[in-house]
Scaffold this active site. Structure first.
Site, PDB file in Angstrom:
ATOM      1  N   PRO A  62       0.794  -1.232   0.000  1.00  0.00           N
ATOM      2  CG  PRO A  62      -0.121  -1.113   2.129  1.00  0.00           C
ATOM      3  CD  PRO A  62       0.546  -2.065   1.179  1.00  0.00           C
ATOM      4  CG  ASN A  63      -0.252   4.388   1.263  1.00  0.00           C
ATOM      5  OD1 ASN A  63      -1.209   4.924   0.719  1.00  0.00           O
ATOM      6  ND2 ASN A  63      -0.314   3.891   2.476  1.00  0.00           N
ATOM      7  NE  ARG A  89       0.509  13.552  -1.809  1.00  0.00           N
ATOM      8  CZ  ARG A  89       0.146  13.995  -3.005  1.00  0.00           C
ATOM      9  NH1 ARG A  89       1.059  14.356  -3.873  1.00  0.00           N
ATOM     10  NH2 ARG A  89      -1.130  14.068  -3.339  1.00  0.00           N
ATOM     11  CE1 TYR A 131       8.880   5.031   3.106  1.00  0.00           C
ATOM     12  CE2 TYR A 131       7.360   6.887   2.905  1.00  0.00           C
ATOM     13  CZ  TYR A 131       7.803   5.771   3.585  1.00  0.00           C
ATOM     14  OH  TYR A 131       7.179   5.376   4.738  1.00  0.00           O
ATOM     15  CG  ASN A 146       8.315  -2.192   0.304  1.00  0.00           C
ATOM     16  OD1 ASN A 146       7.781  -2.333   1.412  1.00  0.00           O
ATOM     17  ND2 ASN A 146       8.881  -1.059  -0.073  1.00  0.00           N
ATOM     18  CB  ALA A 168       1.641   0.220   6.402  1.00  0.00           C
ATOM     19  CG  HIS A 173       5.207  -2.355  10.117  1.00  0.00           C
ATOM     20  ND1 HIS A 173       6.508  -2.820  10.152  1.00  0.00           N
ATOM     21  CD2 HIS A 173       5.205  -1.309   9.236  1.00  0.00           C
ATOM     22  CE1 HIS A 173       7.249  -2.081   9.333  1.00  0.00           C
ATOM     23  NE2 HIS A 173       6.478  -1.159   8.766  1.00  0.00           N
ATOM     24  CG  ASP A 215      -1.003 -17.055   8.478  1.00  0.00           C
ATOM     25  OD1 ASP A 215       0.064 -17.152   9.116  1.00  0.00           O
ATOM     26  OD2 ASP A 215      -2.122 -16.969   9.034  1.00  0.00           O
ATOM     27  CD  GLU A 230      10.356  -7.828   5.740  1.00  0.00           C
ATOM     28  OE1 GLU A 230      10.602  -8.930   6.278  1.00  0.00           O
ATOM     29  OE2 GLU A 230       9.952  -6.838   6.364  1.00  0.00           O
ATOM     30  CG  HIS A 257      11.088  -2.617   4.489  1.00  0.00           C
ATOM     31  ND1 HIS A 257       9.733  -2.495   4.343  1.00  0.00           N
ATOM     32  CD2 HIS A 257      11.306  -3.790   5.117  1.00  0.00           C
ATOM     33  CE1 HIS A 257       9.141  -3.549   4.876  1.00  0.00           C
ATOM     34  NE2 HIS A 257      10.071  -4.350   5.348  1.00  0.00           N
ATOM     35  CG  LEU A 258      11.565   2.130  -0.928  1.00  0.00           C
ATOM     36  CD1 LEU A 258      10.250   2.861  -1.103  1.00  0.00           C
ATOM     37  CD2 LEU A 258      12.468   2.337  -2.124  1.00  0.00           C
ATOM     38  CB  SER A 259      12.659   3.961   5.111  1.00  0.00           C
ATOM     39  OG  SER A 259      11.580   3.139   5.525  1.00  0.00           O
ATOM     40  NE  ARG A 281      10.322   5.725   8.521  1.00  0.00           N
ATOM     41  CZ  ARG A 281       9.346   5.627   7.633  1.00  0.00           C
ATOM     42  NH1 ARG A 281       9.359   4.669   6.716  1.00  0.00           N
ATOM     43  NH2 ARG A 281       8.344   6.490   7.659  1.00  0.00           N
ATOM     44  NE  ARG A 326       7.160   4.127   9.861  1.00  0.00           N
ATOM     45  CZ  ARG A 326       6.064   4.287   9.115  1.00  0.00           C
ATOM     46  NH1 ARG A 326       5.646   3.325   8.324  1.00  0.00           N
ATOM     47  NH2 ARG A 326       5.388   5.419   9.161  1.00  0.00           N
TER      48      ARG A 326
END
Ligand code: CA2
Length: 151
Positions: free
Chosen positions: A10-11, A18, A23, A74, A77, A80, A87, A98, A100-102, A107, A111
């Site tokens: 998501p996002n 943004r 990011y 990725n 959210a 978390h 599952d 897995e 992640h950009l950040s 953080r 997270r």
């Protein structure tokens, strides 16, 4: 030739539009293009999907069993929060990396926990768009090792 499913949660469709401070300034399309270039060098194929919906991502993981050798994810959210994604990954048992950009550990405390990490072969976090490329390399390396050890 290995085929890899790339899943963006998501996002992440907002990338480049943004919050470039957190990011980066690359769009998701640009990240996917970089992955395709890296895949060509590695002689593997990648297919990317993005969704803001947990159930769509669960379905995509189930469907991957038929078509892909591994998953690069990725989960945004959902990393978390989502036992359902965890599952699904455990159920299909496809090697999963897995990314992640950040750096999620630098953080907010919420997270710091990933439901995905225990069912992934590994996690790469904090290298911006390079996290995806590094994750792809790690996944392909793992698949090659697996192939060598199982024949
Ligand atoms: O660092 C990552 O890659 C994250 O998976 C990104 C998620 C965040 O919830 C995770 O904790 C870490 C958020 C993705 C949101 O993407 C945006 C992109 C541009 C503008 C706003 C949000």
């Amino acid at each position: 030739m290995f085929s890899i499913l790339v899943l963006h949660g998501p996002n992440l469709n907002l990338l480049g539009q943004r919050e470039p401070g957190i990011y980066g300034s690359l769009t998701l399309e640009a990240i996917d293009r970089q992955l395709e270039e890296a895949a060509a060098v590695l002689q593997v194929t990648v297919s990317s999907l993005q969704s803001n919906h947990e159930g769509f991502l669960v379905d995509a993981i189930h469907d991957a069993l038929e078509q892909y050798h591994g998953i690069l994810i990725n989960a945004g959210a959902y990393t978390h929060t989502s036992i359902a994604l965890r599952d699904a990954i455990a159920a299909v048992a496809l090697p999963t990396v897995e990314v992640h950009l950040s750096n999620i550990y630098r953080r907010e405390p919420f997270r710091h926990h990933s439901y995905i990490a225990p069912v992934a072969i590994g996690q790469i976090s904090g290298f911006g768009a390079d996290s995806y490329r590094l994750g792809l390399h790690a996944l392909v390396h793992h698949l090659k090792q697996l192939e060598l050890s199982t024949g």
